[in-house]
Design a protein around this motif. Structure first.
Motif, short mmCIF file in Angstrom:
data_model
loop_
_atom_site.label_atom_id
_atom_site.label_comp_id
_atom_site.label_asym_id
_atom_site.label_seq_id
_atom_site.Cartn_x
_atom_site.Cartn_y
_atom_site.Cartn_z
N GLU A 1 0.76 -1.34 0.10
CA GLU A 1 0.06 -0.09 -0.22
C GLU A 1 1.02 1.12 0.04
OE1 GLU A 1 -2.70 0.80 3.30
OE2 GLU A 1 -3.52 2.33 2.39
N SER B 1 -2.49 4.95 -2.33
CA SER B 1 -3.21 5.84 -1.12
C SER B 1 -2.86 7.05 -0.97
CB SER B 1 -3.09 4.84 0.22
OG SER B 1 -3.54 3.54 -0.01
N HIS C 1 -3.07 9.23 2.21
CA HIS C 1 -3.26 9.36 3.73
C HIS C 1 -3.31 10.78 4.28
CE1 HIS C 1 -2.01 4.63 3.85
NE2 HIS C 1 -3.25 4.81 4.02
N HIS D 1 -9.15 2.98 -0.47
CA HIS D 1 -10.05 3.83 0.43
C HIS D 1 -10.37 5.25 -0.20
CE1 HIS D 1 -6.18 5.18 2.02
NE2 HIS D 1 -6.12 4.08 2.78
ZN LIG Z 1 -4.60 3.04 3.87
#
Ligand SMILES: [Zn+2]
Ligand SMILES: [Zn+2]
Length: 266
Positions: A87, A113, A115, A163
């Protein structure tokens, strides 16, 4: 049959204090999860909790140790399909460091991702800190989704967007319930760019993704989804997958030929 869990952390992720690769494999066998991708964190951002706080730099990812551990689990659990993966946190902003990690081996399921987003200097803030800094919580979500577009346009080293609704995990209680349709324009822009790049959308069960987002994804031509518990311990493996499977089917997606395949359009 349950789909692969394509987003799983173990002790090889710096923040997975209860992570355990061997126990996660055993749990997969018990649950009848046919395939697992161990997507450990590869982070290079300096995260700041507050403007006056010292930034926290995540420790480096031990790629060689991780790859050896996966190999050992493949021998120990021959009936389970185990994918390597990663990730990547903000790979569009740490391209050189990310390339060096990916060059150490074969990473099969690579997630991209966001974040944290840059907050000045070389610091990044994650959603809880962003909500604390910003009076309008909706603006945090819009800023986040703009950064996701930058991620998609600025990096091609990953094949699944993780996500997309990450900041909603930290949506402040005093802001009332989240209405994801308030971010339809920004989410559609993310999904349009993602579809144009031929990559997959993650159906996360950690904070279950809204059905309407997966519908928009299908409407905009998105052709693949993955299923993701994003668990950081063995017990969370494939959590909520029965509901996620029903949601993906209702939105027009079907399993591939092998359990390690992403789901495609029906
Ligand atoms: Zn994550
Ligand atoms: Zn994760």
């Amino acid at each position: 049959m349950l789909p692969a869990d394509s987003h799983v952390h173990t002790e090889w992720s710096w923040d997975a204090h209860a992570g355990d690769m061997v126990a996660t494999c055993a749990r997969a066998v018990t649950l009848g999860v046919p395939a697992v991708a161990f997507t450990e964190h590869v982070d290079h951002a300096r995260f700041q909790a507050g403007p006056a706080d010292e930034p926290m730099v995540p420790p480096p990812f031990d790629a060689e140790g991780y790859l050896a551990a996966v190999e050992e689990c493949r021998h120990r659990f021959p009936g389970l399909r185990i994918l390597t993966g990663a990730e990547l946190g903000e790979p569009h902003r740490h391209a050189e460091q990310v390339a060096a990690v990916l060059a150490t081996g074969d990473f099969e399921r690579v997630l991209g991702s966001v974040h944290g987003i840059p907050v000045g200097g070389d610091g990044y803030a994650e959603p809880p800190a962003l909500f604390a800094r910003q009076d309008d919580p909706a603006q945090v979500v819009r800023d986040y989704l703009h950064e996701v577009v930058a991620l998609l346009e600025g990096s091609d080293v990953f094949s699944v967007l993780a996500h997309v609704d990450f900041p909603l995990r930290a949506w402040p209680d005093d802001a009332g319930p989240v209405d994801v349709t308030a971010f339809e324009a920004e989410l559609r822009e993310v999904l349009r760019v993602l579809a144009a790049s031929g990559r997959a959308l993650e159906v996360s069960t950690k904070r279950p993704i809204e059905r309407v987002v997966v519908r928009w994804w299908h409407d905009l031509g998105g052709d693949a989804v993955s299923f993701a518990s994003d668990t950081h311990d063995p017990d969370g493996l494939a959590h909520g997958f029965a509901d996620a499977v029903r949601l993906a089917e209702a939105c027009g997606f079907r399993p591939g030929r092998s359990p390690v395949d992403l789901w495609g359009r029906a």
